[in-house]
Each structure stands twice: as structure tokens, then as C-alpha cells.
Design a protein around this motif. Sequence first.
Motif, PDB file in Angstrom:
ATOM      1  N   ASN A  14       4.832  15.056 -10.930  1.00 26.29           N
ATOM      2  CA  ASN A  14       6.195  15.285 -11.119  1.00 26.29           C
ATOM      3  C   ASN A  14       6.830  14.034 -10.307  1.00 26.29           C
ATOM      4  O   ASN A  14       7.578  14.596  -9.178  1.00 26.29           O
ATOM      5  CB  ASN A  14       6.862  16.691 -10.839  1.00 26.29           C
TER       6      ASN A  14
ATOM      7  N   ARG B 135       7.462   7.255 -20.263  1.00 28.92           N
ATOM      8  CA  ARG B 135       7.272   8.505 -20.379  1.00 28.92           C
ATOM      9  C   ARG B 135       7.387   8.998 -18.751  1.00 28.92           C
ATOM     10  O   ARG B 135       6.300   8.690 -18.169  1.00 28.92           O
ATOM     11  CB  ARG B 135       6.140   8.986 -20.958  1.00 28.92           C
ATOM     12  N   THR B 136       8.509   9.796 -18.479  1.00 27.87           N
ATOM     13  CA  THR B 136       8.530  10.260 -17.061  1.00 27.87           C
ATOM     14  C   THR B 136       9.082  11.542 -17.267  1.00 27.87           C
ATOM     15  O   THR B 136       9.239  12.099 -18.162  1.00 27.87           O
ATOM     16  CB  THR B 136       9.673   9.187 -16.095  1.00 27.87           C
ATOM     17  N   PRO B 137       8.831  12.523 -16.060  1.00 25.73           N
ATOM     18  CA  PRO B 137       9.358  13.719 -16.055  1.00 25.73           C
ATOM     19  C   PRO B 137      10.740  13.888 -16.851  1.00 25.73           C
ATOM     20  O   PRO B 137      11.636  13.246 -16.413  1.00 25.73           O
ATOM     21  CB  PRO B 137       9.546  14.349 -14.730  1.00 25.73           C
ATOM     22  N   GLY B 138      10.884  14.703 -17.805  1.00 25.57           N
ATOM     23  CA  GLY B 138      11.999  14.888 -18.555  1.00 25.57           C
ATOM     24  C   GLY B 138      12.247  13.804 -19.796  1.00 25.57           C
ATOM     25  O   GLY B 138      13.563  13.998 -20.440  1.00 25.57           O
ATOM     26  N   HIS B 139      11.448  12.788 -19.706  1.00 23.46           N
ATOM     27  CA  HIS B 139      11.719  12.058 -20.765  1.00 23.46           C
ATOM     28  C   HIS B 139      10.626  11.360 -21.712  1.00 23.46           C
ATOM     29  O   HIS B 139       9.703  10.789 -21.125  1.00 23.46           O
ATOM     30  CB  HIS B 139      12.088  10.503 -19.757  1.00 23.46           C
ATOM     31  N   ALA B 140      10.805  12.032 -22.764  1.00 14.82           N
ATOM     32  CA  ALA B 140       9.892  11.579 -23.909  1.00 14.82           C
ATOM     33  C   ALA B 140      10.499  11.122 -25.218  1.00 14.82           C
ATOM     34  O   ALA B 140      10.198  11.115 -26.464  1.00 14.82           O
ATOM     35  CB  ALA B 140       8.883  12.472 -24.225  1.00 14.82           C
ATOM     36  N   ARG B 141      11.843  10.773 -25.144  1.00 15.94           N
ATOM     37  CA  ARG B 141      12.680  10.226 -26.246  1.00 15.94           C
ATOM     38  C   ARG B 141      11.869   8.869 -26.881  1.00 15.94           C
ATOM     39  O   ARG B 141      11.495   8.061 -26.144  1.00 15.94           O
ATOM     40  CB  ARG B 141      14.150  10.023 -25.950  1.00 15.94           C
ATOM     41  N   PHE B 142      12.394   8.599 -28.102  1.00 14.16           N
ATOM     42  CA  PHE B 142      11.871   7.435 -28.986  1.00 14.16           C
ATOM     43  C   PHE B 142      10.442   7.709 -29.452  1.00 14.16           C
ATOM     44  O   PHE B 142       9.590   7.776 -28.425  1.00 14.16           O
ATOM     45  CB  PHE B 142      12.291   6.143 -28.373  1.00 14.16           C
TER      46      PHE B 142
ATOM     47  N   TRP C 198      10.287  25.259 -24.066  1.00 10.14           N
ATOM     48  CA  TRP C 198       9.901  24.119 -23.821  1.00 10.14           C
ATOM     49  C   TRP C 198      10.753  23.150 -23.215  1.00 10.14           C
ATOM     50  O   TRP C 198      10.108  22.163 -22.600  1.00 10.14           O
ATOM     51  CB  TRP C 198       9.574  23.296 -25.283  1.00 10.14           C
TER      52      TRP C 198
ATOM     53  N   PHE D 190      -2.584  15.999 -17.960  1.00  7.54           N
ATOM     54  CA  PHE D 190      -1.882  16.729 -19.114  1.00  7.54           C
ATOM     55  C   PHE D 190      -2.870  17.602 -20.075  1.00  7.54           C
ATOM     56  O   PHE D 190      -4.066  16.971 -20.330  1.00  7.54           O
ATOM     57  CB  PHE D 190      -1.190  15.833 -20.124  1.00  7.54           C
TER      58      PHE D 190
ATOM     59  N   PHE E 141       6.962  19.542 -19.060  1.00  7.26           N
ATOM     60  CA  PHE E 141       7.106  18.329 -18.235  1.00  7.26           C
ATOM     61  C   PHE E 141       7.950  17.245 -18.831  1.00  7.26           C
ATOM     62  O   PHE E 141       8.862  16.702 -18.143  1.00  7.26           O
ATOM     63  CB  PHE E 141       5.548  17.526 -18.310  1.00  7.26           C
ATOM     64  N   PHE E 142       8.092  17.174 -20.210  1.00  2.57           N
ATOM     65  CA  PHE E 142       9.135  16.115 -20.547  1.00  2.57           C
ATOM     66  C   PHE E 142      10.408  16.884 -20.862  1.00  2.57           C
ATOM     67  O   PHE E 142      11.434  16.051 -21.689  1.00  2.57           O
ATOM     68  CB  PHE E 142       8.537  15.373 -21.766  1.00  2.57           C
ATOM     69  N   GLY E 143      10.469  18.113 -20.777  1.00  4.51           N
ATOM     70  CA  GLY E 143      11.892  18.690 -21.154  1.00  4.51           C
ATOM     71  C   GLY E 143      12.006  19.196 -22.863  1.00  4.51           C
ATOM     72  O   GLY E 143      12.959  19.692 -23.090  1.00  4.51           O
ATOM     73  N   GLU E 144      10.901  18.890 -23.410  1.00  2.00           N
ATOM     74  CA  GLU E 144      10.902  19.125 -24.776  1.00  2.00           C
ATOM     75  C   GLU E 144       9.495  19.280 -25.307  1.00  2.00           C
ATOM     76  O   GLU E 144       8.550  19.172 -24.564  1.00  2.00           O
ATOM     77  CB  GLU E 144      11.560  18.467 -25.636  1.00  2.00           C
TER      78      GLU E 144
ATOM     79  N   ALA F  64       7.858  13.171 -28.791  1.00  2.67           N
ATOM     80  CA  ALA F  64       8.373  14.209 -29.330  1.00  2.67           C
ATOM     81  C   ALA F  64       8.552  14.210 -30.693  1.00  2.67           C
ATOM     82  O   ALA F  64       9.363  15.068 -31.154  1.00  2.67           O
ATOM     83  CB  ALA F  64       9.504  14.216 -28.268  1.00  2.67           C
TER      84      ALA F  64
ATOM     85  N   THR G  88       6.062  18.219 -26.887  1.00  2.00           N
ATOM     86  CA  THR G  88       5.386  17.110 -27.050  1.00  2.00           C
ATOM     87  C   THR G  88       3.959  17.125 -27.685  1.00  2.00           C
ATOM     88  O   THR G  88       3.322  17.929 -27.455  1.00  2.00           O
ATOM     89  CB  THR G  88       5.333  15.882 -25.880  1.00  2.00           C
TER      90      THR G  88
END
Lengths: 468, 468
Positions: free
Chosen positions: A239, A461-468, B199, A180, B203-206, B170, B208
Motif C-alpha cells: 500500500n 496500477r497503484t492502490p485504488g487505481h486499476a482503471r483502463f 470490493w 496478491f 487493493f484497487f478499490g474495485e 477491472a 479486479t
Amino acid sequence: MATNHGLRSRRIRIKEILPSSQPMSALCVCGWVRSVRRGKEVTFIALNDGSCMANLQVVLTPEVDGFATVSRCGTGAAMQVEGELIASPAAGQEWELHARQVKILGDTDSDYPLQKKRHSFEFLRSIAHLRPRANTFGAVFRMRSALSFAIHRFFRERGFLYVHTPIITANDCEGAGEMFRVSTLPADRPPLTEGKIDWRQDFFGEKTGLTVSGQLQGELFATAFSDIYTFGPTFRAENSHTSRHAAEFWMIEPEIAFADLADDCALAEEFLRYLVRFALDECGEDLAFFNQRIEPGLIDKLETLARADFSVMTYSEAIRRLQQAPVDFEYPVAWGADLQSEHERYLTEQVVGGPLFVTDYPADIKAFYMRLNDDGRTVAAMDLLVPRVGEIIGGSQREERLDVLMGKMNSVGIEAQHLDWYLDTRRWGSCPHAGFGLGFERLLMYVTGMENIRDVIPFPRTPGHARF
Amino acid sequence: MATNHGLRSRRIRIKEILPSSQPMSALCVCGWVRSVRRGKEVTFIALNDGSCMANLQVVLTPEVDGFATVSRCGTGAAMQVEGELIASPAAGQEWELHARQVKILGDTDSDYPLQKKRHSFEFLRSIAHLRPRANTFGAVFRMRSALSFAIHRFFRERGFLYVHTPIITANDCEGAGEMFRVSTLPADRPPLTEGKIDWRQDFFGEKTGLTVSGQLQGELFATAFSDIYTFGPTFRAENSHTSRHAAEFWMIEPEIAFADLADDCALAEEFLRYLVRFALDECGEDLAFFNQRIEPGLIDKLETLARADFSVMTYSEAIRRLQQAPVDFEYPVAWGADLQSEHERYLTEQVVGGPLFVTDYPADIKAFYMRLNDDGRTVAAMDLLVPRVGEIIGGSQREERLDVLMGKMNSVGIEAQHLDWYLDTRRWGSCPHAGFGLGFERLLMYVTGMENIRDVIPFPRTPGHARF
């Protein structure tokens, strides 16, 4: 402070109550409601405070102060109960708390997503902020915490120094995976010099990214403190959508000076055995849950590993064994090719029937810093394979000879000037040294039986997911 | 493994030898040469292996196997010595190692930058890969390792769960400071939608960045496990060049459920006292060095803190005291303004003469998540001030009332939808809870007397610096 009117000084954890050998009076317990059974004469509440898997049964009768509100409360409500711990007449529990006074601190409503029923792990991932309140994830994260401590205790008892290696790094030549980028340059109008981005104007004055390993810096510390370890987050910008890969994970990397590959294997064996033993001894309640609900036979598997002989076999011997095997592997077996998961499992499960170190891999499929053996074509590397999983630890003796190391870097296209500081440890006071890496989540999956890495990380944390 | 021919299984650490109560034979010691004194009859070598501050004196006579090469070796060379531990006739040490056999594992040359003389900390920063071999940094990083362990032990003994909160996040609304951006989009040609960077394709879809605090996620875990802590790296992208700021540093953040501000202060006091006591009890040799070379009076300062009464004073009272003070402060004192370092030091050093919690700060100068007091204008925040340093810990009770929290977020411009998961903990099963943050490097500077944060971090990251 002289006085403390806080609730905390009065409350006692459920984990501390349940093993009691005698009744207790004037207890104050706080937690979250797991279930409510309302009867005419009496209401039963299962209360959990996260300190252990077990709930405390709270018994409420209509004369209890607060009964009216509590008998309407929802699953998940936060509650404070004062009362007496009394032997329970019901089966399945030794004690119950007879409430004298009870207070709802925070209620829930019917929208609360964690109602009392089985939820899929996939659904629970979508509410990762609430899933620690579910039994499985309570157990997973208590195990994660316990084994983190076990790691620190193991190394501290053995005189290792814990080192925090940097997260942000300008090294991009470790070859362990995609990185990254970390930057504060304006993303939509970065400064250019001759049409290219001028990284000299970035925060650190050069291009930087997130570390893929603390090993190189760990080696620097090993050549001052002899025995060190890292335990921190590492990153891969790959990815990858498998159940075994995450973009952010924690890794343990010990590095030992005055040591060779045999020492490295001995340390890895002692380490893994210690962690498994720790889980068996200190996390019995949670392990019993995993054994029953997640992986039948888990405890036997762990007991077996803790007592097992660890075998050693060279890569060349492993290739011979695989070529002789009466099995049709999906991937071809040939000297010079990397071992696939099916090969690793065959070796550990069928050939030796236990944990196995495979050593001395072909130089061409391993990293530049691994020590070249006298045969000139293999390196002093090791992978530890365990039944059902395959590789769980990977390590090597490091190339301590300056000329050999520089030759290798040159042949794989790493410019010496980028790692001048790394080479300095070979220039001045070099010594044989070795180390290995253990992915913490891989260990947790092994010890809990959980099959998806997303389910052993608090907020994955995975591709497309960084929520919370 | 059945056999182990490794060097490591035979070597013994200097730390384990020096406290010996009797002579020892057939020892194998490895380390790095700190100095060589060559005489006609005998050569003395001071050997250090990083396990402790003290060197082992190695005595070599010409008949020793390997004498010829060793007597030419340079400062910093790595060496393996076998021999007998014998009472030393020399002053200043109890034991010396009479070598029978000695081997240079890796020599140095006259370019070795760490020759035996005093070097400035500034110069040593430029060779951060070698400075752990200098006395001061050996002591600093042993202390860093020891106190890391103390932190884990403190919380484990008290039933806290250790949680790894995410590094990549995020969330950009915590307000704790500027963030580094994390991305894998091509920096020189990012995808655009209507002229703006898209964005969603990252990678994370938003969008970060690197976390500035694990607190919000820590709160999620506290509302499942009651008592939790984080201990991990945090980041600030601030172009700050002071001796107290780094871009990457480690922070400890406990979070306790069913607790108020008084509980929070009680925990902070117990924690700080424990860490200082641990340093005094377990790091005596290194502390003696700091006391002599870095901060005269350090040990007295720490002993005093470990025994001190911790005072408590509201911010409003602190303002009154400062306004009455017979001192010309550089910064004005007025209710509603933040306390400056000079004010903090006056309060802790002159007003109470010891550690001091200042509580109940104006809401407008504190973060949105702190609990509003009944007066409607202050929040249940606390800063712990200590003599010579000022603020060392900052914390608060958290706003657990959904409507009050949403009102506050709205008034400071944080969109509720960005923190819906955070709000959920107030929606379902909310409870009073509190926590604090301690910057680990700030603690280390206090305990060692080191004055620059760059000198307590293995490989510090500051503007323009990401080397090693």
C-alpha cells in the motif's frame, strides 16, 4: 493475398517522410491533427501519426478536395491526406505536404480533453487512454518500446536464453514483498475445512498469488542453459503511494551459471552501458525533448554514464566512508543497517563521482539465497548505485552449497519442502551462479528524466487505481 | 570494472566451439555431464552447456589433473574442463576436447531423476525444474526464446510500437473467457456491505482480475502510434484439461490504425511466414531434432507454409463448401454455427490445400467489438487456418463507429459506463483499425511438433498445477 485494397498498403509514416532528401509525389499520410491554423488563403494543419515526435505540416488551399469539412475539424481529429511533399518556405521544418485530397476519418468536438495547451501530468494520468497522443507520452512510450527491444537484442547477441517464468505462483517465501492472491473460489462463501479456507478446492489445488520475482525459476533454467534472462511483469501488493512504487511493473532478471559476483558486476555494467548507448543512438529526437522539457542536462548525464568507469566498494568500506563524511544524514549510519537513499547518493555522487557497485552486504539484511562469504557474516551481494537516483540494479552470487543453503533457510523459517525443487539444483549438478534484477520502470525514469513511475507505465496500477 | 577474476570471462560456449575450422588450445568449457563411458585407458564424457543441442566430447586420460574424481562422477554433474580442441577420430563429430585439467563443480548421485534413458513427457512434466536438461526440452525452450526474439524483430523492423498492456484489470466484459480474481482482502473475513463483499475496500478499490487479452488497451495505443503490438501473458480460469489449453499463456496482439480487414490478413500472412522462415533459418539444429524425433515431415511442412499462397474465403462460402463435402462431419454444418476443428481442417487441407483465411463470420458468434459489415449480419472478422492444426490466428477489423458500437454493446448487455474510455477512442479521432491475436504456445506447437501445450511452457499452469 493477391490483392489488397486496404488503406494501409498505401500510407507512409511521417517518420519515413521527414528525412527525405528530395520532394515526393502522390503521398498518402494518415494521422491525428495536433493543431489547425486557419487563414484566408490557406489552412495549416500539424499532423502526427505517433511514428515520431515531429509533426508533418499539411498545407491546404480552398480548391483542395475536402477543404470545406477539414477547415472546420477539431484538434485530435483523424485525417487522411494525399498530396505532394515540397520544400517548406517556413522556418523550423524542411518539408510540408501540399494536399490534393483530404478526408476526415473521425472528427472531435469541443469536449475533447486534449486541447492544444499544457496539461499537468496529474491530469493526463486521469486520461491515460488519451495521453499517448500528447508529446511527452508519445516520447515516453516510444522510449519504452525501444529499450524493450534493446534488452532483447543485448541478450540475444550474447547467447542468453529468454525464459518466460510463471506469473501465477504458489511460492510465498521469496520475501521480496507482499503478494496478491489469485483465486477462483467464491469470494463470499469459500469452502471451509475446520473453519479454515480449504485452498485444495481452489483452481490450482493450493493457495496461489502473483509472482514477485522470476529469479528462482530463472535459476532452474540457468542450470540447464548456462545464461538466461527473464523480462516480464512482477507484482507487489504494498500500500505504497510514493512516486517510485507501482503494484505492477516489469523486471529484467538475468541469471548466469559458472559465474561469481565479479562476473555479475561485469554483466550489469555492460548491460546498463549498452541500454544507455542504445537510447543515445536510436532515440535522439525523443531524448532531445526530454533534455529540453523534462530534465535539463539529461543527455550529458547519459553520455557521462556511457563512458564512466564503474567503481567497486565493499559495504564495510562504504560504511567507513559514510561515517567519516562531513554530512548530517537523516538516517544513522552503522554496520548492519541498510543503506538509505541519501547514503547511496552520497557515495555515488560525492565519494566516487560516478556509478558504483557496493558489494558484500551483511547477511542479515539480504535474502536467504545469497552466497555466504568466507567471513561468515557477509554475503556476495551487489547493488549498483548511480548519481541522482541511487540503487538501479541489485544482484548477488547465489548460494550453491546445499548444506549452507538449507541451514540459512532453516534459520529464517523457510520450510525446505516448499522449495524442494529449488534445492534439487544444489543436489544435482550444482555450480556457482549469479544474477541481478533491474526494474524496467526505474531504468526508464533514469533515461527519460520522468519523476513519477505512473508516467512511464501505459496504464499504471497503484492502490485504488486499476482503471483502463 | 578493471579486473575480473570470474570463471565466466574465461569460459567459452560449446555452440561457439563446435563450428571451429581449426584446433583451439587453452579452452575452458563448463557444462553438465550427459553421459560417461569409462575405459581402461581413457574416459569419454559427453558435456552439454545448453547453448546448443550437440554435446562436446571430452577425452580424459589417467594423467589428467582431476581424473580420479571425475571418473567416479554421475550423469548430470556440473564440470569445468580445460584443454585442447583436437580433430576427433571418432565418427559423428568433428572435434573433441582433450582435457588437461578437470574439476567437478557439483556432483550428482544415483537418485538423480534424469539418468540417461528415454523418459515419458508425462514423467518429465513432474520434474519441470530438471527437464530443460533433457534434449527435447532444451530444443523446445531454445525455440521459444528464438521465436520470441523473432516476434520483436519483425515488429521493430516494421516500425511498430511495443506496448505492455496491464495484467491486472477491472474489465470483466471482454467475453474472451473466465477470469481469475486478484485480491488482497482477507479471504476468510472479507468486508461486507449489506451482506455483499465490499470490493471498494480491496487493493484497487474495485473488483479486479487477470487479463484475458490486451486488445482493448492495444486499441488505445493504436489510436496514438498507428501501429502497435503487445506480447505478454494472458489468463483463462477455465477448468479445461485438454492438451491445448493452459491457464496462463503468452499472446501476441498487433493492432493497426488506418487499416481494414484486408490489411489485417496481409499482416498476419507476412508475420506467420516470417516466423516460420526465422525458425528454418536460425534454429536448424533443433528443428532437425524435432523433425527426426517428434514430427516426421515437420521441416517439409514449414518449408511448404513459408512458400504457400494464402487463400481467402468468406464464412458463407466455407459453409457452402462444407455442405457439399462428401464427408460425414461429427458436428452439423449450418450457417450461423461456429466452425469446429474438423471443419477447419477439411477446409485448409482438402478444399484449398494450404493456409486459408476465413472471413466475414456471423455477427452473433463473434465479439462485440468486431466491425459490422454492410449486410447487417456478418462482421469483418478473420481466422487463419493452417493444415494439421486448424485455427492459428484470429482477428478482425474493429467497429470504429460510435453509434454502431454502442448499439452492439447495449444488445449484448455491456454497460457503456464500464468501457467509457474505450468508447472515447470512437468519440474523438476515430479511424478504421484492425488487429489479431496469436497464441504463442499454439505457434510453438506448430513449429516444433510438440502436441501438448504443457510441453512448450517452462512451468505450465493448469487446473490443479501451480508447482515450481
